[in-house]
Design a protein around this motif. Structure first.
Motif, PDB file in Angstrom:
ATOM      1  N   VAL B  76       0.665  -1.022   0.036  1.00  0.00           N
ATOM      2  CA  VAL B  76       0.009   0.052  -0.082  1.00  0.00           C
ATOM      3  C   VAL B  76       0.956   1.304  -0.210  1.00  0.00           C
ATOM      4  O   VAL B  76       0.639   2.149  -0.728  1.00  0.00           O
ATOM      5  N   MET B 105      -5.163  -0.799   7.556  1.00  0.00           N
ATOM      6  CA  MET B 105      -5.076   0.677   6.746  1.00  0.00           C
ATOM      7  C   MET B 105      -4.848   1.833   7.615  1.00  0.00           C
ATOM      8  O   MET B 105      -3.916   2.768   7.084  1.00  0.00           O
TER       9      MET B 105
ATOM     10  N   ASN C 115      -3.192   9.327   1.012  1.00  0.00           N
ATOM     11  CA  ASN C 115      -2.599   8.659  -0.282  1.00  0.00           C
ATOM     12  C   ASN C 115      -2.592   7.265  -0.195  1.00  0.00           C
ATOM     13  O   ASN C 115      -3.205   6.451  -0.935  1.00  0.00           O
ATOM     14  N   ARG C 116      -2.373   6.854   1.121  1.00  0.00           N
ATOM     15  CA  ARG C 116      -2.358   5.478   1.642  1.00  0.00           C
ATOM     16  C   ARG C 116      -3.921   4.759   1.561  1.00  0.00           C
ATOM     17  O   ARG C 116      -4.054   3.552   1.197  1.00  0.00           O
ATOM     18  N   LEU C 117      -4.638   5.513   2.280  1.00  0.00           N
ATOM     19  CA  LEU C 117      -6.014   5.107   2.630  1.00  0.00           C
ATOM     20  C   LEU C 117      -6.646   4.940   1.274  1.00  0.00           C
ATOM     21  O   LEU C 117      -7.322   3.910   0.819  1.00  0.00           O
ATOM     22  N   ALA C 118      -6.557   5.855   0.211  1.00  0.00           N
ATOM     23  CA  ALA C 118      -7.218   5.789  -1.197  1.00  0.00           C
ATOM     24  C   ALA C 118      -6.567   4.604  -1.903  1.00  0.00           C
ATOM     25  O   ALA C 118      -7.425   3.892  -2.484  1.00  0.00           O
ATOM     26  N   SER C 119      -5.387   4.474  -1.769  1.00  0.00           N
ATOM     27  CA  SER C 119      -4.751   3.283  -2.630  1.00  0.00           C
ATOM     28  C   SER C 119      -5.047   2.178  -2.153  1.00  0.00           C
ATOM     29  O   SER C 119      -5.172   0.978  -2.797  1.00  0.00           O
ATOM     30  N   GLY C 120      -5.055   2.123  -0.844  1.00  0.00           N
ATOM     31  CA  GLY C 120      -5.127   0.676  -0.050  1.00  0.00           C
ATOM     32  C   GLY C 120      -6.649   0.041  -0.064  1.00  0.00           C
ATOM     33  O   GLY C 120      -6.824  -1.040  -0.196  1.00  0.00           O
ATOM     34  N   TYR C 121      -7.532   1.121  -0.022  1.00  0.00           N
ATOM     35  CA  TYR C 121      -9.173   0.745  -0.114  1.00  0.00           C
ATOM     36  C   TYR C 121      -9.425   0.552  -1.629  1.00  0.00           C
ATOM     37  O   TYR C 121     -10.528   0.293  -1.973  1.00  0.00           O
ATOM     38  N   ARG C 122      -8.389   0.794  -2.486  1.00  0.00           N
ATOM     39  CA  ARG C 122      -8.766   0.971  -3.947  1.00  0.00           C
ATOM     40  C   ARG C 122      -9.897   1.962  -4.295  1.00  0.00           C
ATOM     41  O   ARG C 122     -10.878   1.226  -4.925  1.00  0.00           O
ATOM     42  N   VAL C 123     -10.087   2.868  -3.684  1.00  0.00           N
ATOM     43  CA  VAL C 123     -11.156   3.661  -3.979  1.00  0.00           C
ATOM     44  C   VAL C 123     -11.354   4.260  -5.526  1.00  0.00           C
ATOM     45  O   VAL C 123     -10.383   4.576  -6.185  1.00  0.00           O
ATOM     46  N   ASP C 124     -12.381   4.094  -6.193  1.00  0.00           N
ATOM     47  CA  ASP C 124     -12.556   4.554  -7.540  1.00  0.00           C
ATOM     48  C   ASP C 124     -12.669   5.759  -7.440  1.00  0.00           C
ATOM     49  O   ASP C 124     -13.330   6.615  -6.861  1.00  0.00           O
TER      50      ASP C 124
ATOM     51  N   CYS D  80      -0.609   8.724  -6.276  1.00  0.00           N
ATOM     52  CA  CYS D  80      -1.944   8.567  -6.057  1.00  0.00           C
ATOM     53  C   CYS D  80      -3.244   9.074  -6.771  1.00  0.00           C
ATOM     54  O   CYS D  80      -3.669  10.186  -6.871  1.00  0.00           O
ATOM     55  N   CYS D  83      -6.191  10.627  -5.347  1.00  0.00           N
ATOM     56  CA  CYS D  83      -6.007  11.901  -4.622  1.00  0.00           C
ATOM     57  C   CYS D  83      -5.507  13.189  -5.474  1.00  0.00           C
ATOM     58  O   CYS D  83      -5.955  14.140  -5.317  1.00  0.00           O
TER      59      CYS D  83
END
Lengths: 135, 135, 135, 135, 135, 135
Positions: B76, B105, C115-124, D80, D83
């Protein structure tokens, strides 16, 4: 040398002392490490960061030592000397052994390696890996 | 699309099949994921990488689920889509729950944040954090 | 210690002196910092890098202090000790206050976290966020 | 596809709705973007992250557009995608022009370049750059 | 100071000595650098890492000096001080000149810059660039 | 989709056309890839970036294929999809074979791994590695 002088308890404002008191009570130790003493130059940042650390690193679905391992893995990946040392110290206080540390390093190194193989070869994600969690 | 076509078992050389067989036996599953099928275009890399994964991710001083968590935290941090998906899949097979993932996370995000606070403010490492491990 | 000795003005070739002269004139200061003195071991790199710095960091649609803040945010994210110090120095000369620095650190830390929350949860990415700029 | 389904307002718990309400009130818009809807699967993380974003990104010593620029510079450095898009959208709503974006990219690229020159040549920090801030 | 004391040849176990002997024979030098002496605290990691280094850095389709350049470019990008120094030393032993080093730094800096321009502007990959290798 | 529409030759200003013409002449090909067409929305950035690429990637102490390998290693480390594809394309035009690519990936992965072992264990740089280059 840090960009701001560390603020010691005796010289701290009541707002900062309140955070220091909570750090001490939570950790059951009088020691306040430099990270907090430097961040105390920005009292709202100090309070906000400590609240998050206290909440996120507390026992939950993952135990506190596992959380420290995760924290160290990230800090090693980012090469943050301060965070490696401070969270290894926390991890050791929670039971980290030299052999556990070795394995933590081995997994961290391996993931950093294989991340690049997957990205470099542009490997497609297998369909079966894409299943989301149920909420 | 990957830079090399994935090599299926049926089309694989004996050298590659031997690795695939060991992956299957170790994981007790016939499934071979794309990472290995693409890496199979370089048979020595396939063998070397699998040997390392098998050795490093095996139960030891840390349990396999904890190792998967560490692996995902690094992936991640590096934003490796393939590795996030593939190792979350492994982690779920080993017992990862949605709540454990949320905490993973949260710790990963927190460490990435605080790494920058420590580096940005140039915080000095506290003396007491520098004690090495005994060998 | 740097991998090449810093080249002082007096010992510099005419080609290097021309760049040093322009740095001095542009900054209205005699001081040449180590970055340039070390890069001077590769005169074309010195000239090319200075030309780019001069052009990119000049007043434009963004003011020079804002550009220094952006530069420091990147340098903190990459943990480049030299660049943090040198561009903080520039930023302070352009009016950076301690409170502005604190906020710069807070935003930098937050972005690294999220950045890591968005990438880790794979947010569209939301559809409405994808609109390009008009040229 | 995100690892958890986005939670819409209508399906949300009171705890999550309270955060959504505050996001809407603060932004004076009914729109809730996917980042929050996915993070809502972990209500304490949602509340904690929103509180931090609201506090850190608010007007202060730096204005909100400058904070968005800093946020985007970090997100581009970390690559990201989510983001970059979401905070460019915020920045554009706060007045970002195409020419400001171009300069933001130019500074971000330059800092990423020069960070490596400084680290690669191992340039020593100039003494005069080390002066700390007064508290 | 390293987190474990370096293990000298004389104090090493037979398992560690076997690796040290192979390092010495392969490099035709008695010198064992600190990386290996510290990693020797985890003998399987020492053996595994050395086997990989020996295999990957050996002459092949790329010559050993080119491999060292690639290694240094990555280490500079990650700002790993130890690895920059140790692999520059190897590269110099294999013929790296100051001018080659300058060019290595210039390419490394340029790629780090342009990576951010491509990611920041969200440039679409040209169709013709997507052709995979034949196996 | 890119944040700005690509600017085709026919629609380009004379300033942009001059750069496109030089790209075509230098590469002896009519093809202009998307990176330049998008960057053309900022003509000074286009001119500056192309000048740097042309100068840095030209034959020198290192040959152009070696420079492309270094560029790809950095791009893989940063996971820049566009740059991996575009510079692999350049590398293949300059003679990169599948086996060379495999070795490039193996070295890149190894360096990313060992960077973390060195940083995680906090290995001290050996004295003999610190010798600077003669100027």
């Amino acid at each position: 040398m840090a960009l701001f002088p560390p603020i010691e308890y005796e010289a701290a404002s009541p707002e900062v002392r309140a955070v220091y008191d909570d750090i001490r009570a939570t950790r059951q130790s009088d020691f306040i490490n430099n990270f907090w003493k430097v961040l105390a130059n920005d009292p709202p940042a100090l309070a906000r960061t400590w609240t998050t650390v206290k909440e996120v690193m507390a026992p939950g679905a993952l135990d506190p030592l596992v959380k420290e391992l995760i924290y160290v893995a990230v800090s090693v990946t980012n090469n943050c000397e301060y965070c490696i040392h401070s969270h290894l110290s926390s991890a050791r206080a929670k039971g980290l052994t030299p052999r556990m540390f070795d394995e933590l390093m081995a997994v961290t190194a391996l993931a950093n390696s294989n991340n690049r193989l997957a990205s470099g070869y542009r490997v497609d994600v297998d369909e079966r890996f894409k299943a989301p969690f149920a909420p």
